[in-house]
Structures are given as structure tokens and as C-alpha cells.
Design a protein around this motif. Structure first.
Motif, short mmCIF file in Angstrom:
data_model
loop_
_atom_site.label_atom_id
_atom_site.label_comp_id
_atom_site.label_asym_id
_atom_site.label_seq_id
_atom_site.Cartn_x
_atom_site.Cartn_y
_atom_site.Cartn_z
N GLN A 61 0.83 -1.19 0.00
CA GLN A 61 0.00 0.00 0.00
C GLN A 61 0.87 1.25 0.00
OE1 GLN A 61 -2.21 -0.79 3.64
NE2 GLN A 61 -1.09 0.79 4.74
N TYR A 81 -3.88 9.75 3.12
CA TYR A 81 -4.62 9.00 2.10
C TYR A 81 -3.86 7.70 1.83
CZ TYR A 81 -6.69 13.61 1.33
OH TYR A 81 -7.31 14.82 1.50
N THR A 82 -4.59 6.59 1.82
CA THR A 82 -3.96 5.29 1.63
C THR A 82 -4.55 4.57 0.42
OG1 THR A 82 -3.55 5.07 4.01
CG2 THR A 82 -3.44 3.05 2.69
N LEU A 83 -3.67 4.10 -0.45
CA LEU A 83 -4.06 3.32 -1.61
C LEU A 83 -3.49 1.92 -1.44
CD1 LEU A 83 -5.25 3.15 -4.51
CD2 LEU A 83 -3.00 3.86 -5.36
#
Length: 312
Positions: A90, A102-104
């Protein structure tokens, strides 16, 4: 010797930026790479504490190669199942002047049964060489959770003490049924398993109800509130004058787990175990660009910890 099995580790890239604007090139002055696995960090802490652990895990793709490089750089022995699937990863973007991030996250790969079978084979191969076994992490949703029970039974068959750390509800009932030698739970794992953590006395009362029948120790790491190290005859609360700067430091809980494994393997008395585990957690650095810590860091913080007994 100690063996640690962490089936499915993942990694995290963290970028700190001043502001977040769409359609613009962002520059980060501070970039870090963390491994989101207590098992990996526990093996590294064992190495710092002069033990020779063996790590069993499953890696794939670039993220998996990054973890393997980290292990090799730390001179940790490993036996890896290589897979065609990418190790989960991530990206987290932190806004420096705001309390926002913000985490992807990549989609979780579906692990094929053959990889799990190979992990099981490697454990059977190595379990005869060790006296302590650390089992941490979680299984993917489509896998049979009872395999944790099978692994604990295997260790018992070879008179190996097992330490388990997981917050996965599907696995918990099997663990409690099988009664490993010790359990380690983080604050997040306790919450995931629906334990209330606000009242330490109440938490102690609930956790100690699981002791006995072969389960000798339960440890709960509560970050800046210290930790509980519980046995049937003694309930210890260990605290330090030092606090974690990064509350999401995965290395801290991994270091605690590694120190717990050392303590069990060397049969340390309970107060020494509690102080060593917390000192290790507070010393750990979760940026893989730096070493996790050194023995001097742990020894210094060990002297600054205090153990008190909880009376129910």
C-alpha cells in the motif's frame, strides 16, 4: 533456536507532502518504506538479542523481493515460498500540515492452495530443529482457518513452545481451543476481537480467564500505556518514561513479539520478560532504511521501565 512463520506479509510506502493537489507533480522530502508484518520484525529483534531465528513466509513480485532484501541485509535466515502473486502493498500520502492521510492499497491476492501446502511442508521440515515457534499474521479469507490449530498441534508433538499473535476472528476460536504456550495481542488486535481496552483491570480479568490448560502467558501491548504480561499466578503491568513518537509503528509490536520469543526460549522470569519486551518495542524503528535498533538502545530503555502488579 526459534522459528517464526508469517504466511502473508505486506509492505507500505509512506510519502510526506506539504499539500495535495490534483494533476500536479508532488515532491516528498520524507519517504519511508515499512514492512507491515510483526513476524518479520520479530525475527530481526531476535537477531539483535543474539538469537538465530529461521523465518518461513511466502513472497511474490517486487514487494516480496524488497522484503527478502531486507532480511538478507539483516542476516536473517529464511526459507521462502516464492509465488507468482504480488506480495500485498500500500501507499500512504501524509499531509504534513494537516491531520490527514490517504492510503491506496493493492487488492489482496488469492493465494493458491499449493503455496499454503508448501509453507506447511517447510514448517514440518524445520520444526524438529527448534525449541520455540512464533506464529503471527492472518490467513486470507478463503483459506481454512483451522490450519493455525494444525500448526500448533505440530509444534506440541515436537515439544516446541508456540507463541501466537493474530487478531483474526476466524482463527481465534481454534487458537483458544488448542492452547498455545503464549499469546501476544496488540491494541488493534484486541479491538478486532471485541475486547474492551479502556479499563486495564477489566481487560486483565477477561484475558486471564483464558490462561491454563497449557496456555502460560498472555501479553497485551498497549502502546504508550505500556503492556500487560499475564500468567496464572501473576498479573504484571509494565510501563516506561518513554513514549512512541509513531503510534502506527509496526516494528514496535514486532519487536515486542521477538523479545517475548527470546524470553520464553531462555525461560526468563516474568518481570524480566515484561521489561525486555517493552524496552524492545520502544527501541524499534519501522523505517527499513535504518536498522531496527541495537542492543544498547534496548538496555538503556530496559532500565527506565517499571513493573507493577495488578490485584483483582
Amino acid at each position: 533456536m526459534i522459528i517464526t512463520l508469517t504466511p502473508f506479509p505486506s509492505i507500505e510506502y509512506i510519502y510526506s507532502v506539504e499539500e495535495f493537489k490534483p494533476n500536479e507533480l508532488l515532491t516528498s522530502k520524507n519517504v519511508s518504506l515499512n514492512i507491515l508484518s510483526k513476524g518479520i520484525y520479530s525475527a530481526q529483534m531476535m537477531k539483535v538479542l543474539q538469537e538465530e531465528p529461521i523465518l518461513i513466509s511466502s513472497f511474490g513480485g517486487f514487494a516480496g523481493k524488497s522484503i527478502k532484501h531486507y532480511l538478507d541485509k539483516s542476516k536473517i535466515k529464511s526459507d521462502i515460498v516464492w509465488t507468482d502473486y504480488e506480495t500485498p502493498h500500500q501507499v500512504k500520502i501524509i499531509l504534513e500540515h494537516k491531520n490527514e492521510d490517504y492510503t491506496l492499497r493493492s487488492q489482496e491476492s488469492v493465494m493458491m492452495d499449493r503455496e499454503l501446502v508448501r509453507l506447511n511442508y517447510k514448517l514440518h521440515e524445520h520444526i524438529k530443529k527448534v525449541s520455540t515457534f512464533v506464529l503471527s499474521g492472518k490467513l486470507l479469507a478463503d483459506k481454512d482457518s483451522s490450519i493455525f490449530k494444525d500448526w500448533i498441534q505440530l509444534a506440541k508433538h515436537h515439544n516446541v513452545k508456540t507463541i501466537v499473535s493474530t487478531g483474526q476472528k476466524e482463527v481465534w476460536s481454534y487458537i483458544i481451543e488448542e492452547k498455545p504456550y503464549a499469546l501476544f495481542l496488540t491494541e488493534e488486535q484486541l479491538t478486532a476481537l471485541a475486547f474492551e481496552t479502556d479499563d486495564l483491570n477489566q481487560l486483565t480479568k477477561v484475558l486471564t480467564s483464558y490462561l491454563g490448560g497449557g496456555l502460560h502467558f498472555i501479553c497485551a501491548y498497549l502502546k504508550n500505556r505500556g503492556a500487560l504480561v499475564l500468567s496464572k499466578n501473576k498479573y504484571c503491568h509494565v510501563q516506561s518514561i518513554y513514549h512512541l513518537l509513531n503510534q502506527n509503528n509496526t516494528a514496535a509490536s514486532g519487536a515486542f513479539l521477538g523479545a517475548l520469543a527470546i524470553s520464553v526460549n531462555r525461560q526468563y522470569e516474568q518481570e524480566k520478560m515484561a521489561k525486555l519486551c517493552l524496552a524492545a518495542a520502544l527501541s524499534a524503528d519501522d523505517n527499513v532504511a535504518h536498522r531496527i535498533c541495537n542492543r544498547k538502545d534496548i538496555d538503556y530503555k530496559y532500565k527506565k521501565t517499571k513493573v507493577s502488579q495488578i490485584k483483582l
